[in-house]
Write an enzyme that holds these catalytic residues in place. Structure first.
Site, mmCIF file in Angstrom:
data_model
loop_
_atom_site.group_PDB
_atom_site.id
_atom_site.type_symbol
_atom_site.label_atom_id
_atom_site.label_comp_id
_atom_site.label_asym_id
_atom_site.label_seq_id
_atom_site.Cartn_x
_atom_site.Cartn_y
_atom_site.Cartn_z
ATOM 1 N N ASP A 6 -27.453 47.032 -24.904
ATOM 2 C CA ASP A 6 -26.018 47.085 -24.647
ATOM 3 C C ASP A 6 -25.776 46.952 -23.152
ATOM 4 O O ASP A 6 -26.366 47.681 -22.353
ATOM 5 C CB ASP A 6 -25.433 48.400 -25.180
ATOM 6 C CG ASP A 6 -23.917 48.309 -25.321
ATOM 7 O OD1 ASP A 6 -23.383 47.188 -25.468
ATOM 8 O OD2 ASP A 6 -23.261 49.361 -25.287
ATOM 9 N N ASP A 63 -19.552 50.276 -30.471
ATOM 10 C CA ASP A 63 -20.608 51.154 -29.964
ATOM 11 C C ASP A 63 -20.080 52.592 -29.974
ATOM 12 O O ASP A 63 -19.613 53.099 -28.958
ATOM 13 C CB ASP A 63 -20.990 50.698 -28.546
ATOM 14 C CG ASP A 63 -22.054 51.573 -27.917
ATOM 15 O OD1 ASP A 63 -22.770 52.266 -28.651
ATOM 16 O OD2 ASP A 63 -22.162 51.555 -26.672
#
Ligand code: MN
Length: 442
Positions: free
Chosen positions: A138, A244
Site C-alpha cells: 500500500d 484499506d
C-alpha cells in the site's frame, strides 16, 4: 506495449446487449472489465467473465469464437482467478478485448445466438475475489492525504522530508484482501490512550476506511532487474476500487518505528471488477504538476511520457449507510468525492520504485494507491481527515446521527467512474463492506 486509443474506445460503438447502451451504465462496450464469478446459490466452478451492460459474458461458454492470441487469453479464462490471463501479458488480453468488442458490437449479428447463450445476468451471479493475491503493498501517493494526516501529528511540519522523493509505501498482508461484500470485522488490538501509562487489549474504537485505487500486476519482472517508469505499463494489468480498513487507535500505538501492521491487516476490500489498463486509455491525464520549489523526481523515477499522460482521471465517490438509515430507508450520506488524477506519484512511478532495489514484481501483486484525497473539504478520503482525528464529529443529516469513526453495522460504499468529453464514460461498479461487531472475548 504502449497504451493508445484504438477501435475498442470508439465513442460511436454500441452493443446489441441493450443494457450496455443505457446512459449511466458502468459497463458500456468501451469498458469490458474482467471478473470471476459463478451462478449464485450453486457450487459451480468459478471462472472468468467480462462485464457488458448488466450481464456477464462467460468466456468459457463461447471459446470457439476466438482465435490466435485472443483464443489463448480466452482459454485462460477457464481458471478460477484472473492470474493465468494476467500472466499472458497485456497483448493477449488486448486481443481478447478487441475480439469481444467486434463480437458484441451492434450490427454484428453473426455470433449473437452463441454469445447470448453465454450471457448471465449480473443479478444471478456471485462475484468472487478476482485475483489470487501474490503480494500486497500500500502506497501513500496523495500529497493531500499525507499532509492532512501528518498535520494531526505534526502541525508545524505535516509532510516528512522524504515525501517528495520517495513514493512511500509498506508491505501489507495478502490474505487480508477480500472481495466487496465479504466480511469486515472490528479487530481487537492494543490501544493506549495518550494519558494512560500502559495499553489495554480491546476492540478498536477508532475504526476507519480509506478510499483507494488498487493496481494489479500482470506479467512479472525478473529478480535483479528493476522495471523502468517507461516500461511499467507493460506490467500493469488493471485496476479495482480498494478500501484499506484501518484501526487508527491500534495504528497510532504500534506504528513506530516500522510502520502499519495489525491496524491494517485484518481486512482490505476490493471491488470485483478489474478494469483493464487499456480500457482506461481515454482517461489518462498529465501527472499533477509539482508546486514551485518542489524537487523533481530522481532520474530513475522520471519519464517525460509518464509525466504527460501517466495519471488517471478516476472519480471515486464514498458514501456511508448506517443501520438506522437502512431501517428508515433514508438516503446514504455522502462522505467524499475525490479523483486519482490528483495523486503526487503516478502508478508507473510506484511500480518503478517498488522494483528499484531489484526485487521482482509478481503476477497477482496488488498495489494500493494510498488514500485518495483532494484539496477541498468534500474530497477527504478517510474519517481521520473528515473529523480531524475524531475532534470534529460529522453530522449525518438524514438521521441526525453523528460519527467520528465507524460504528458496528455501518456500510461504506465506493463507486468509481471515468468521464471525459468526447468519450463514453466507464465505471468500476461498487466496493462495499459492512462493519461487523468485534468477536466476543474467549
Ligand atoms: Mn492505505
Amino acid at each position: 506495449m504502449t497504451i493508445s486509443l484504438n477501435a475498442t474506445h470508439d465513442p460511436q460503438l454500441r452493443s446489441w446487449v441493450e443494457s450496455a447502451n443505457i446512459a449511466g451504465t458502468d459497463f458500456p462496450i468501451q469498458n469490458l472489465p474482467f471478473a470471476v464469478f459463478r451462478t449464485q446459490g450453486t457450487q459451480e466452478a468459478a471462472r472468468c467473465g467480462v462485464g457488458i451492460g448488466d450481464e456477464i459474458l462467460d468466456i468459457s461458454a463461447c471459446l470457439q469464437l476466438f482465435t490466435g492470441d485472443a483464443r489463448q487469453a480466452a482459454d485462460a479464462c477457464a481458471e478460477s482467478t484472473l492470474n493465468a490471463l494476467m500472466a499472458l501479458g497485456n497483448q493477449a488480453a488486448s486481443a481478447l478485448r478487441g475480439a469481444l468488442s467486434r463480437l458484441l458490437a451492434a450490427g454484428n449479428e453473426e455470433h449473437r445466438a452463441v454469445l447470448s447463450s453465454a450471457l448471465i445476468p449480473m443479478s444471478n451471479a456471485e462475484l468472487l475475489l478476482p485475483v489470487k493475491i501474490a503480494g500486497y503493498t500500500d502506497f501513500f501517493a496523495s500529497i493531500h492525504h499525507a499532509t492532512n494526516a501528518g498535520r494531526l501529528f505534526r502541525p508545524d511540519a505535516p509532510l516528512l522530508p522524504n515525501y517528495k522523493y520517495v513514493p512511500v509505501g509498506y508491505n501489507g498482508r495478502a490474505n487480508s484482501i477480500r472481495v466487496s461484500g465479504d466480511r469486515v470485522q472490528r479487530p481487537w488490538g492494543q490501544l493506549k490512550a495518550a494519558d494512560a501509562p500502559a495499553p489495554v487489549f480491546a476492540p478498536a474504537k477508532r475504526l476507519d476506511y480509506e478510499v483507494e485505487l488498487g493496481m494489479y500486476i500482470g506479467t512479472s519482472s525478473r529478480d535483479g532487474e528493476p522495471v523502468s517508469v517507461a516500461n511499467a505499463w507493460d506490467h500493469i494489468f488493471g485496476f479495482s476500487l480498494l478500501n484499506d480498513w484501518s484501526a487508527r487507535d491500534v495504528q497510532s500505538w504500534e506504528y513506530q518505528p516500522l510502520g502499519p501492521f495489525l491496524a491494517k491487516s485484518f481486512a482490505t476490500s476490493v471491488s470485483p471488477w478489474v478494469v483493464t489498463a487499456e480500457a482506461l486509455a481515454p482517461f489518462r491525464v498529465a501527472v499533477l504538476t509539482r508546486a514551485e520549489g518542489d524537487p523533481a523526481p530522481l532520474p530513475h523515477l522520471l519519464d517525460a511520457a509518464d509525466q504527460s499522460s501517466g495519471a488517471l482521471n478516476i472519480r471515486i465517490d464514498a458514501t456511508l449507510r448506517t443501520a438506522q438509515m437502512r431501517e428508515n430507508d433514508a438516503p446514504a450520506h455522502t462522505l467524499s468525492r475525490s479523483n486519482t488524477e490528483l495523486l503526487y506519484w503516478s502508478f508507473a512511478q510506484m511500480v518503478a520504485h517498488h522494483s528499484s532495489n531489484g526485487s521482482a514484481i509478481d503476477t497477482g501483486d496488488l498495489m494500493g494507491s494510498g488514500t485518495v484525497s483532494g484539496a477541498s473539504q468534500d474530497a477527504l478520503g478517510s474519517l481521520l481527515e473528515i473529523t480531524r482525528g475524531g475532534a470534529e464529529p460529522m453530522l449525518l443529516s438524514a438521521t441526525g446521527e453523528q460519527r467520528t469513526f465507524l460504528e458496528d453495522g455501518d456500510e461504506v460504499i465506493f463507486r468509481g467512474r471515468c468521464e471525459r468529453d468526447g468519450h463514453v464514460p466507464i465505471g468500476f461498479g461498487i466496493c462495499t463492506g459492512t462493519l461487523l461487531p468485534a468477536h466476543k472475548p474467549s
